[in-house]
Write an enzyme that holds these catalytic residues in place. Structure first.
Site, short mmCIF file in Angstrom:
data_model
loop_
_atom_site.label_atom_id
_atom_site.label_comp_id
_atom_site.label_asym_id
_atom_site.label_seq_id
_atom_site.Cartn_x
_atom_site.Cartn_y
_atom_site.Cartn_z
N CYS A 31 0.81 -1.22 0.00
CA CYS A 31 0.00 0.00 0.00
C CYS A 31 0.84 1.27 0.00
O CYS A 31 0.37 2.34 -0.40
CB CYS A 31 -0.93 0.00 1.21
SG CYS A 31 -2.04 -1.42 1.27
N HIS A 70 -3.28 6.84 3.25
CA HIS A 70 -3.75 5.61 2.63
C HIS A 70 -5.18 5.34 3.07
O HIS A 70 -5.50 5.41 4.25
CB HIS A 70 -2.83 4.45 3.04
CG HIS A 70 -3.35 3.11 2.63
ND1 HIS A 70 -3.80 2.86 1.35
CD2 HIS A 70 -3.50 1.95 3.33
CE1 HIS A 70 -4.21 1.60 1.28
NE2 HIS A 70 -4.04 1.03 2.46
N ASN A 80 -10.46 0.08 -0.29
CA ASN A 80 -9.00 0.07 -0.19
C ASN A 80 -8.41 -0.47 -1.49
O ASN A 80 -8.55 -1.65 -1.80
CB ASN A 80 -8.58 -0.81 1.00
CG ASN A 80 -7.09 -0.89 1.19
OD1 ASN A 80 -6.30 -0.45 0.35
ND2 ASN A 80 -6.67 -1.48 2.29
#
Length: 202
Positions: free
Chosen positions: A5, A129, A159
């Site tokens: 990520c 994030h 996500n």
């Protein structure tokens, strides 16, 4: 760059470092297809999505651009089983609560470092994030005194791993949240466990 990520800010930092040595234009792309490694029998499966975004970095004679970078990884800290792919290639996160606490702490540490390195007393926009709403809310709670915007779009896409910050950056620029003069911090945390971030002066 395999940095989970945190791949997007890490790639921006690497491209910026290369640009300082070899002048030119650098295209940084973040593209993810998490639906291929998502087990739809898992209760958390609806949190994940697919996406892609990109930035083009070029040389400038002004003080705009990437002004600070941050990257930390400690792969031997005993947390390698917090986020992993199982034998069928599906993503697993058995220590979700611990991951959430670690993500909040690390992204806040990253943000503090970037502000100090950039000599900013505050940032105007944070793009963290987009892992889940609770993480974003906790970051927002801790920087609210700055009067900064903590950008979120997780409600629309879920996500998207490395693509989350790339897509959010584009949307924040398009909707006017980011404009000329904005001081922006992009920070991300992911499997590894790794944390990366950049401070960008627009």
């Amino acid at each position: 760059i395999q940095n989970a990520c945190a791949g997007f800010p890490e790639a921006i930092a690497q491209a910026n470092s290369r640009a300082l040595r070899n002048e030119g234009n650098y295209l940084v792309i973040a593209s993810e297809c998490l639906t291929k490694i998502t087990d739809y029998s898992d209760i958390n499966s609806t949190l994940f999505g697919d996406g892609a975004g990109a930035v083009l970095l070029g040389m400038t004679d002004s003080e705009r651009g990437v002004v600070a970078e941050y990257s930390v990884s400690d792969s031997f800290d005993g947390k390698d089983k917090w986020i992993f792919l199982d034998s069928r290639g599906f993503m697993r996160m058995p220590e979700g609560q611990l991951v959430m606490k670690e993500a909040i702490r690390n992204m806040l540490d990253c943000s503090r470092y970037l502000k100090e390195k950039a000599c900013w007393n505050k940032a105007d926009v944070y793009i963290p994030h987009q892992a889940n709403g609770r993480i974003i809310s906790q970051i927002e709670k801790r920087v609210i005194s700055e009067g900064a915007v903590v950008y979120r779009n997780i409600e629309k896409y879920g996500n998207m791993s490395a693509a989350t910050c790339a897509v959010a950056l584009d949307e924040a620029f398009r909707d006017g949240t980011i404009h000329k003069g904005s001081r922006v911090i992009i920070t991300a945390f992911g499997a590894g466990l790794v944390t990366a971030g950049v401070a960008v002066q627009f």
